[in-house]
Design a protein around this motif. Structure first.
Motif, PDB file in Angstrom:
ATOM      1  N   GLY A 114      -2.599   0.167  -3.982  1.00 24.73           N
ATOM      2  CA  GLY A 114      -3.028   1.564  -3.944  1.00 24.73           C
ATOM      3  C   GLY A 114      -2.782   2.237  -2.616  1.00 24.73           C
ATOM      4  N   ALA A 115      -3.428   3.372  -2.460  1.00 22.03           N
ATOM      5  CA  ALA A 115      -3.213   4.172  -1.247  1.00 22.03           C
ATOM      6  C   ALA A 115      -3.538   3.340  -0.011  1.00 22.03           C
ATOM      7  CB  ALA A 115      -4.123   5.400  -1.287  1.00 22.03           C
TER       8      ALA A 115
ATOM      9  N   LEU B 109      -3.751  -1.794  -8.262  1.00 28.40           N
ATOM     10  CA  LEU B 109      -5.108  -1.296  -8.017  1.00 28.40           C
ATOM     11  C   LEU B 109      -5.059   0.125  -7.477  1.00 28.40           C
ATOM     12  CD1 LEU B 109      -6.596  -4.479  -6.289  1.00 28.40           C
ATOM     13  CD2 LEU B 109      -7.019  -3.702  -8.618  1.00 28.40           C
TER      14      LEU B 109
ATOM     15  N   GLY C 129      -7.826   9.400  -7.034  1.00 30.98           N
ATOM     16  CA  GLY C 129      -7.396  10.761  -6.716  1.00 30.98           C
ATOM     17  C   GLY C 129      -5.934  11.001  -7.028  1.00 30.98           C
TER      18      GLY C 129
ATOM     19  N   ALA D 171       0.853  -1.187   0.000  1.00 27.73           N
ATOM     20  CA  ALA D 171       0.000   0.000   0.000  1.00 27.73           C
ATOM     21  C   ALA D 171       0.889   1.238   0.000  1.00 27.73           C
ATOM     22  CB  ALA D 171      -0.908  -0.015   1.229  1.00 27.73           C
TER      23      ALA D 171
ATOM     24  N   HIS E  85     -12.051  -5.281 -11.285  1.00 31.12           N
ATOM     25  CA  HIS E  85     -10.654  -5.645 -11.568  1.00 31.12           C
ATOM     26  C   HIS E  85     -10.615  -6.237 -12.970  1.00 31.12           C
ATOM     27  CE1 HIS E  85      -9.689  -6.359  -7.009  1.00 31.12           C
ATOM     28  NE2 HIS E  85     -10.231  -5.184  -7.255  1.00 31.12           N
TER      29      HIS E  85
ATOM     30  N   GLU F  23      -2.461   3.997 -10.725  1.00 27.94           N
ATOM     31  CA  GLU F  23      -2.165   5.399 -11.083  1.00 27.94           C
ATOM     32  C   GLU F  23      -0.656   5.616 -11.176  1.00 27.94           C
ATOM     33  OE1 GLU F  23      -4.871   6.802  -7.952  1.00 27.94           O
ATOM     34  OE2 GLU F  23      -5.769   8.070  -9.491  1.00 27.94           O
TER      35      GLU F  23
HETATM   36  N1  3HC Z   1      -4.636  -0.188   2.248  1.00 30.23           N
HETATM   37  C1  3HC Z   1      -4.437  -0.736   3.464  1.00 30.23           C
HETATM   38  N2  3HC Z   1      -4.541  -2.056   3.721  1.00 30.23           N
HETATM   39  C2  3HC Z   1      -4.862  -2.842   2.678  1.00 30.23           C
HETATM   40  C3  3HC Z   1      -5.092  -2.342   1.388  1.00 30.23           C
HETATM   41  C4  3HC Z   1      -4.952  -0.942   1.176  1.00 30.23           C
HETATM   42  N3  3HC Z   1      -5.103  -0.376  -0.031  1.00 30.23           N
HETATM   43  N4  3HC Z   1      -5.403  -3.363   0.580  1.00 30.23           N
HETATM   44  C5  3HC Z   1      -5.372  -4.479   1.343  1.00 30.23           C
HETATM   45  N5  3HC Z   1      -5.045  -4.159   2.607  1.00 30.23           N
HETATM   46  C6  3HC Z   1      -4.844  -5.076   3.732  1.00 30.23           C
HETATM   47  C7  3HC Z   1      -6.123  -5.802   4.144  1.00 30.23           C
HETATM   48  O1  3HC Z   1      -6.841  -5.039   5.077  1.00 30.23           O
HETATM   49  C8  3HC Z   1      -5.577  -7.084   4.742  1.00 30.23           C
HETATM   50  O2  3HC Z   1      -5.135  -6.769   6.035  1.00 30.23           O
HETATM   51  P1  3HC Z   1      -5.218  -7.868   7.215  1.00 30.23           P
HETATM   52  O3  3HC Z   1      -4.359  -8.995   6.756  1.00 30.23           O
HETATM   53  O4  3HC Z   1      -4.722  -7.127   8.388  1.00 30.23           O
HETATM   54  O5  3HC Z   1      -6.674  -8.247   7.327  1.00 30.23           O
HETATM   55  C9  3HC Z   1      -4.350  -7.370   3.897  1.00 30.23           C
HETATM   56  O6  3HC Z   1      -4.003  -6.125   3.275  1.00 30.23           O
HETATM   57  C10 3HC Z   1      -4.579  -8.397   2.786  1.00 30.23           C
HETATM   58  O7  3HC Z   1      -5.718  -7.998   2.064  1.00 30.23           O
HETATM   59  P2  3HC Z   1      -6.873  -9.047   1.679  1.00 30.23           P
HETATM   60  O8  3HC Z   1      -7.218  -9.885   2.847  1.00 30.23           O
HETATM   61  O9  3HC Z   1      -7.955  -8.273   1.029  1.00 30.23           O
HETATM   62  O10 3HC Z   1      -6.089  -9.954   0.628  1.00 30.23           O
HETATM   63  P3  3HC Z   1      -6.576 -10.527  -0.758  1.00 30.23           P
HETATM   64  O11 3HC Z   1      -5.414 -11.233  -1.322  1.00 30.23           O
HETATM   65  O12 3HC Z   1      -7.879 -11.242  -0.589  1.00 30.23           O
HETATM   66  O13 3HC Z   1      -6.908  -9.234  -1.682  1.00 30.23           O
HETATM   67  C11 3HC Z   1      -6.515  -7.101  -2.705  1.00 30.23           C
HETATM   68  C12 3HC Z   1      -5.898  -8.357  -2.037  1.00 30.23           C
HETATM   69  C13 3HC Z   1      -7.214  -7.499  -4.003  1.00 30.23           C
HETATM   70  C14 3HC Z   1      -5.409  -6.149  -2.980  1.00 30.23           C
HETATM   71  C15 3HC Z   1      -7.566  -6.490  -1.753  1.00 30.23           C
HETATM   72  O14 3HC Z   1      -6.984  -6.337  -0.485  1.00 30.23           O
HETATM   73  C16 3HC Z   1      -8.068  -5.156  -2.175  1.00 30.23           C
HETATM   74  O15 3HC Z   1      -8.972  -5.088  -2.979  1.00 30.23           O
HETATM   75  N6  3HC Z   1      -7.510  -4.061  -1.619  1.00 30.23           N
HETATM   76  C17 3HC Z   1      -8.022  -2.734  -1.771  1.00 30.23           C
HETATM   77  C18 3HC Z   1      -7.689  -2.155  -3.103  1.00 30.23           C
HETATM   78  C19 3HC Z   1      -8.212  -0.754  -3.193  1.00 30.23           C
HETATM   79  O16 3HC Z   1      -9.366  -0.468  -2.910  1.00 30.23           O
HETATM   80  N7  3HC Z   1      -7.354   0.184  -3.600  1.00 30.23           N
HETATM   81  C20 3HC Z   1      -7.692   1.557  -3.688  1.00 30.23           C
HETATM   82  C21 3HC Z   1      -7.184   2.266  -2.511  1.00 30.23           C
HETATM   83  S1  3HC Z   1      -7.714   3.931  -2.484  1.00 30.23           S
HETATM   84  C22 3HC Z   1      -6.630   4.714  -3.503  1.00 30.23           C
HETATM   85  O17 3HC Z   1      -5.746   4.114  -4.034  1.00 30.23           O
HETATM   86  C23 3HC Z   1      -6.884   6.166  -3.612  1.00 30.23           C
HETATM   87  C24 3HC Z   1      -6.028   6.800  -4.655  1.00 30.23           C
HETATM   88  O18 3HC Z   1      -6.717   6.830  -5.861  1.00 30.23           O
HETATM   89  C25 3HC Z   1      -5.675   8.181  -4.246  1.00 30.23           C
END
Ligand code: 3HC
Ligand code: NAI
Length: 726
Positions: A60-61, A99, A132, A23, A157, A104
């Motif tokens: 991502g973030a 992601l 963002g 992240a 995705h 980005e």
């Molecule tokens: N930030 C912080 N923690 C995150 C994270 C993120 N972006 N993505 C995943 N994690 C953490 C989860 O909370 C989990 O923590 P835990 O083990 O303490 O419970 C750990 O990482 C593993 O995640 P998953 O259990 O979900 O693992 P999977 O392998 O099933 O899935 C994934 C992986 C597909 C990457 C899924 O975690 C996911 O979809 N993550 C979020 C992706 C997302 O929404 N990204 C956008 C973020 S917002 C952004 O980027 C804003 C920007 O545009 C400015």
């Protein structure tokens, strides 16, 4: 952090490192900036590669970071622009996931190479945000407005192969992505970078851009139902079509900040972490995900191919688990078989590679039978016969005799006592509730219910099965209706009481649909069939012949009761299936609900007969009585140790009952309303309706208010010793 190394003298490597998903926290981004500056300043470096640690580019973030005030105001776009402005070619090597901000960052790179199994996307919309980091401005420039709008507003995705077709990546490789990216980087050294900087490109024109955008907006608004993010995502993409890049970025930032500070983003981010938290299940006896291992399920069986059984078979086949499907006789078996085959054909068509991936014509993968002997070698059985305790016990006794000793025996009952069902077997430790939701091959919730004797291995196996079926499994204790339905009972009860007092089905449904439910309680009841609950009420002595003579019409066991639903059933109005229920439909099986003057007349007569004074009931009262009674039950469930945290109840409601995700679930919603207000309102309604126990405030709710309305994550610490009903 981001690690700076060299693949050769000419190639600098910046590796994003922040396990488990890399992240983009502030330290990671700062290290990325330092790496870029170092590569820029080193004359021997001719190209740069950005990749991620442990086979993942970046998710991502850091979503946790959004709630921390100190990280607000830091723009990811600043770092993405730095990459793009680099005078040396920058290549992204995308493995695992890229992601959100991760993609980005890749869009800031001049070239992108992806592994064939990588997934990319901008899922910000699913956590209440928009991309963002300038993603809403770069993506349309790279792949055009229709594809970009789809990716940004759905958050889906996309697999690498699709990304290649769209032009999102330059190359897809089956072997080593890093080596392929190094090869590409070496090849492009010295080539002009201007055409590779996306911010300098125009957005590809469409002959009918305005018409396309208007149509897309209408569609989005229809689906969004008060959910802000999709529409603001749309506005950001539209800005890309209308404004120069820098102005588009300003617009993106402005819209991003609107969303970031909205309650919806907080609710959705809470839901994101809640879904992950419930996977770490515990029981009051101390068993948990950490000390229990699931058993492998090589073959399963489903008993009963009615509404639920056929969906459960479909789910198992889709997950490539061989299934034996059993019915009570050949007539039911043939009907069930046809229904299952139809569902599987439809699923096969939806699946990317078509029917070949669903091997359901092979009897070794899917066998239909009426012979219990066929269950001798299965590892797990899911019973989905009628909701009738003697029948279920008879079946479990038979299973206990026939199935191999290690086989798990699961029941799909929606409310019955797991311990009583288990008592019919010689292996109660292997019995567990697996409560699917209708339609079972689509709905994501799987409520997993442990009984008094259920072993941790049986719980872990059911949880693992849920994962394999791509469901969200939530482990709860055993009580009538478990967690989900138990909370639903007072909600539906209030809805009917509101009709008695002066409201109408369409008014109640409207209020709850405006709140964000996909359908209100009466439309839901018509869809599910009123006869199901009627049968259950008759079985429990609340309706029909088993009610003792002289029982007041509107009272059972000293509590208020409404015979209105029974009245409808006695008139053959079972809902959509009979063309009439709380609404009228165009025909039996019809789906378009129209207000029914017959029902309005019956309501008037009913109120006259029972001397109920009709009054106008406003929207606030409708919403509060339905939702607060449901939430109140939730507090009792927590206090009894039936669910191990409010997150569990919220995940159940989001994935099983159509609770609007952007409101975070009922318990999260209560925390946003404020527990003192919920309590005060319940007290008021309870005083007005002293014969309705569901409105009497829960002791746990009162305690939380008395200790000062603590934040939701602290609630459970105020239960001194979670008592378990088991
Ligand atoms: N930030 C912080 N923690 C995150 C994270 C993120 N972006 N993505 C995943 N994690 C953490 C989860 O909370 C989990 O923590 P835990 O083990 O303490 O419970 C750990 O990482 C593993 O995640 P998953 O259990 O979900 O693992 P999977 O392998 O099933 O899935 C994934 C992986 C597909 C990457 C899924 O975690 C996911 O979809 N993550 C979020 C992706 C997302 O929404 N990204 C956008 C973020 S917002 C952004 O980027 C804003 C920007 O545009 C400015
Ligand atoms: P259904 O009435 O549609 O199907 C039950 C099936 O079981 C019938 O096809 C029947 O022939 C078969 N059956 C009955 N006795 C049998 C026997 N001895 N051997 C083999 N098969 C037998 O019922 P539905 O709705 O599918 O419900 C099944 C279970 O799932 C019930 O316990 C119900 O409470 C529960 N449930 C139902 C939900 C729903 O929305 N319908 C939701 C969640 C749970």
């Amino acid at each position: 952090m981001a690690q700076y190394t060299s693949a050769s003298t000419a190639l600098a490597v910046i590796r994003l490192r922040n396990p488990p998903v890399n992240a983009l926290s502030l330290p990671v981004l700062q290290a990325l900036e330092d790496g870029l500056k170092r590569a820029d300043a080193d004359p021997s470096v001719k190209a740069i590669m950005i990749c991620g640690e442990n086979g993942k580019f970046s998710a991502g973030a850091d979503i946790q970071g959004f709630s921390l005030p100190k990280t607000r105001g830091i723009s990811l776009g600043h770092f993405v622009s730095l990459i793009e402005r680099c005078e040396k070619p920058v290549v992204a090597a995308i493995e695992g996931v890229a992601l959100g901000g991760g993609l980005e960052v890749a869009l800031g790179c001049h070239y992108r190479v992806a592994h064939v199994k990588a997934r990319m996307g901008l899922p910000e919309v699913t956590i209440g945000l928009l991309p963002g980091g300038e993603g809403t401005q770069r993506l349309p420039r790279l792949i055009g407005v229709p594809a970009a709008l789809d990716i940004i507003t759905t958050g889906r995705h996309i697999p690498a192969t699709e990304a290649l077709k769209l032009g999102l990546v330059d190359e897809v490789v089956e072997e080593n992505t890093i080596e392929a990216a190094i090869r590409l980087a070496n090849k492009v050294i010295g080539q002009p970078l201007e055409p590779r900087r996306l911010s300098l490109r125009p957005v590809p024109k469409l002959p009918n851009m305005e018409a396309f955008l208007s149509e897309a907006l209408v569609k989005l608004k229809k689906q969004a139902r008060r959910y802000l993010a999709p529409e603001l995502c749309f506005q950001a993409v539209r800005a890309a079509t209308e404004l120069p890049f820098a102005d588009g970025v300003r617009k993106e930032r402005e819209l991003f900040n609107v969303l970031l500070t909205s309650g919806q983003a907080q609710a959705l981010q809470y839901a994101f972490f809640a879904e992950r938290a419930v996977q770490k299940w515990t029981t009051p006896h101390g068993s948990s995900w950490q000390n229990a291992s699931p058993q492998p399920i090589h073959k399963a069986a489903v008993i009963g191919l009615g509404t639920m059984g056929r969906g459960i078979v479909t789910s198992l086949v889709k997950a490539s688990i061989p299934v034996v499907a059993l019915e009570q006789n050949l007539e039911y078996l043939n009907t069930g078989r046809k229904a299952v085959m139809l569902l599987l054909e439809r699923e096969a068509m939806k699946m990317e590679q078509g029917a070949q991936t669903l091997d359901f014509h092979n009897p070794a993968r899917l066998q239909f039978t009426v012979d219990f002997d066929a269950l001798r070698d299965v590892d797990l059985v899911i019973e989905a016969v009628f909701e009738n305790m003697p029948l279920k016990k008879e079946i479990f006794q038979k299973l206990s005799r026939i199935c191999k000793p290690a086989a798990f025996l699961c029941t799909n009952t929606s409310a019955l006592n797991i311990d009583e069902i288990a008592s019919a077997t010689s292996r109660p430790q292997q019995v567990v509730g697996t409560h699917f939701f209708s339609p079972a091959h689509i709905m994501r919730l799987l409520e997993i219910i442990y009984g008094h004797h259920t072993s941790p291995t049986a719980i872990a196996t059911a949880v693992q099965l849920g994962k394999v079926l791509k469901k969200v499994g939530v482990v709860v204790g055993n009580c009538f209706g478990f967690a989900g339905n138990r909370m639903m009972f007072p909600y539906v009860e209030q809805a009917v009481f509101l009709l008695e007092e002066g409201s109408r089905p369409e008014a109640v449904d409207q209020v709850l649909e405006d709140f964000g439910f996909k359908i209100g309680p009466f439309r839901m009841s018509d869809l599910a069939g009123l006869d199901v609950a009627w049968r259950s009420r008759k079985g429990r002595g609340l309706a029909g012949d088993s009610v003792p003579p002289g029982t007041p019409a509107r009272q059972r066991h000293g509590r208020r009761y409404s015979p209105l639903p029974d009245l409808l059933c006695e008139n053959g109005r079972f809902g959509q299936k009979t063309g009439k229920g709380w609404y009228q439909y165009e025909k039996a099986g019809g789906r378009t609900a129209k207000p029914d003057p017959w029902l309005h007349n019956v309501l008037t007569q009913y109120r006259d007969t029972h001397h109920i004074k009709t009054r106008f009931i406003d929207q606030e009262e409708i919403l509060e009585r339905c939702l607060f009674s449901l939430i109140n039950e939730g507090f009792d469930i927590l206090a009894e140790g039936i669910a191990s945290g409010p997150e569990h109840l919220d995940v159940i409601y989001i994935h099983g009952y159509g609770w609007p995700k952007h409101r975070g679930g009922p318990m999260f919603y209560a925390s946003t309303v404020g527990l003192p207000r919920v309590l005060a309102k319940l007290q008021r309604y309870s005083e007005a309706h002293p014969d309705v126990p569901a409105l009497r405030p829960s002791t746990f709710l009162k305690k939380l208010v008395a200790v000062g309305n603590p934040p939701l994550k602290e609630w459970m610490s105020y239960l001194s010793r979670p008592s378990n009903k088991l």
